[in-house]
Design an enzyme around this catalytic site. Structure first.
Site, PDB file in Angstrom:
ATOM      1  N   ASP A 183       0.830  -1.212   0.000  1.00  0.00           N
ATOM      2  CA  ASP A 183       0.000   0.000   0.000  1.00  0.00           C
ATOM      3  C   ASP A 183       0.862   1.260   0.000  1.00  0.00           C
ATOM      4  O   ASP A 183       0.616   2.204  -0.760  1.00  0.00           O
ATOM      5  CB  ASP A 183      -0.897   0.009   1.235  1.00  0.00           C
ATOM      6  CG  ASP A 183      -2.070  -0.947   1.115  1.00  0.00           C
ATOM      7  OD1 ASP A 183      -2.762  -0.900   0.084  1.00  0.00           O
ATOM      8  OD2 ASP A 183      -2.306  -1.725   2.046  1.00  0.00           O
ATOM      9  N   ILE A 184       1.858   1.290   0.871  1.00  0.00           N
ATOM     10  CA  ILE A 184       2.669   2.495   1.024  1.00  0.00           C
ATOM     11  C   ILE A 184       3.501   2.759  -0.227  1.00  0.00           C
ATOM     12  O   ILE A 184       3.659   3.904  -0.664  1.00  0.00           O
ATOM     13  CB  ILE A 184       3.551   2.383   2.278  1.00  0.00           C
ATOM     14  CG1 ILE A 184       2.666   2.416   3.527  1.00  0.00           C
ATOM     15  CG2 ILE A 184       4.581   3.503   2.335  1.00  0.00           C
ATOM     16  CD1 ILE A 184       3.404   2.172   4.822  1.00  0.00           C
TER      17      ILE A 184
END
Length: 400
Positions: A183-184
């Protein structure tokens, strides 16, 4: 950039911020998209978060709750300083309202499953009919290919992307890294793409994938794989090509030792009062230390058990050696350097202190934002929409 901004939240310190004057429509939820738009907000952008009526971002219901505030730690960590507008984008009225907002925006970010925004008549081509200046960023699981329509969660892309296979102990199963790096990674690439498009000052469609982005993070791990034609090994904290490069147990915790050269090794041996190790034929050169890793570890373990983490850290800092104690997520926010660096947003909600880190990039002559709470669901719906909709259209959206 938008020259006639909608009214921004009172006290928002966007003056002299890198992205001052940039307006972002945040049609995202969960983590990858909100992380990207949080970075943009930290750098001064006016972020208007579009949320589903009554429910909002999924993370509004993912605990723990902060005291009795009605806000969750998950949501708060990714949505500070944004404004919340409730809109049902699947409805004709909601889609029309987003079109009007797009006319006032510089950027739109969305992370729905591919095809969702098009189904609602709100994809890049649709919105280009109402504005030809919009940077439109989609965060997806995968680029075009066999996986394009698969549901993408961090666990899925970490499994497919190789990072899980190299995480964990050598004799244990694959492990998911403690940070949701899929996600990051996508969120950070989204910010790179958005700011690049803003720099070029032209409308762009940007598709940012989690899977391909995470594969690109393999870097040296991929290079080693290509050369050896073998999977990169799973070794816990042990480096496959350097020694000693691992965590060791101390009198009160774990300490990370990162010796990356023979000169540093010699200095390390002097610091721990074992100069004879530096001249031992088994350990004199890095390749020798890697070959005799087990006996080297056996020699170092009883040495490190004699002192505490703080004592070892003080010694390493005095001698200029690379090493540090393994801090947990309570200790890190009490770290003296982190506190002194000025990167924490000292937020308090319902008596709970939340020193969230803001965007850590320093700009000469520029400031970043801090000190802002996350929005309540729909807190800014009426003031934001009243600036772009007629009274009749606003009443329809609000169900009046």
């Amino acid at each position: 950039m938008t020259s006639d901004p909608l009214s921004t939240p009172a006290g928002t310190p966007t003056e002299n911020a890198p992205l001052e004057g940039v307006r972002v429509l945040d049609c995202t939820q969960m983590l990858s998209g909100p992380f990207a738009t949080q970075l943009l907000a930290d750098m001064g952008a006016d972020v208007v978060k579009i949320e589903r009526p009554d429910r909002g971002d999924i993370t509004r219901s993912v605990g723990p709750e902060i005291g009795d505030s009605g806000l969750t730690a998950y949501f708060t960590s990714l949505n500070r300083g944004k404004r919340s507008v409730e809109l049902n984008l699947a409805s004709e009225e909601g889609a029309a309202a987003l079109e009007r907002l797009a006319e006032t925006a510089d950027v739109l970010v969305e992370n729905y499953r591919p095809g969702t925004m098009a189904k609602w008549g709100l994809d890049y081509d649709d919105l280009r009919e109402v504005t030809d200046e919009l940077v439109y960023c989609s965060i997806s699981g995968f680029l075009e290919g066999p996986y394009r329509d698969m549901p993408a969660f961090d666990m899925v892309v970490q499994a497919l992307g190789g990072s899980m296979s190299i995480t964990g102990q050598a004799d244990g199963p694959p492990a998911r890294p403690g940070i949701p790096i899929g996600d990051i990674c996508a969120g950070m690439y989204a910010v790179i793409g958005i700011t690049t498009a803003l720099y070029n000052d032209e409308s762009q469609y940007i598709d940012v994938p989690m899977f391909e982005g995470l594969v690109s993070w393999l870097t040296e791990r991929a290079g080693r794989t290509f050369v050896t034609e073998e999977p990169y090994p799973r070794r816990g904290t042990v480096h496959p090509s350097l020694a000693p490069y691992r965590t060791v147990e101390t009198a009160d915790g774990w300490f990370a030792v990162a010796i990356g050269s023979d000169d540093t090794w010699t200095a390390f041996c002097e610091a721990i009062d074992r100069p004879e190790l530096a001249t031992d034929d088994r350990y004199a050169a890095n390749n020798d230390r890697v070959e005799h890793r087990e006996s080297l570890t056996a020699a170092l373990e009883p040495i490190f058990e004699q002192r505490t983490n703080d004592e070892w850290f003080e010694l390493f800092r005095e001698r200029g050696l690379p090493g540090a104690p393994v801090q947990d997520t309570v200790e890190v926010f009490e770290d003296e350097h982190l506190r002194a660096s000025g990167t924490l947003d000292e937020l308090t909600i319902d008596g709970v202190d939340l020193p969230f880190p803001t965007c850590p990039i320093e700009f000469t002559g520029k400031t970043t934002r801090s000190g802002h709470e996350p929005p309540r669901l729909g807190e800014h719906t009426e003031p934001v929409l009243s600036a772009v909709l007629s009274d009749e259209a606003l009443a329809s959206v609000l169900g009046r």
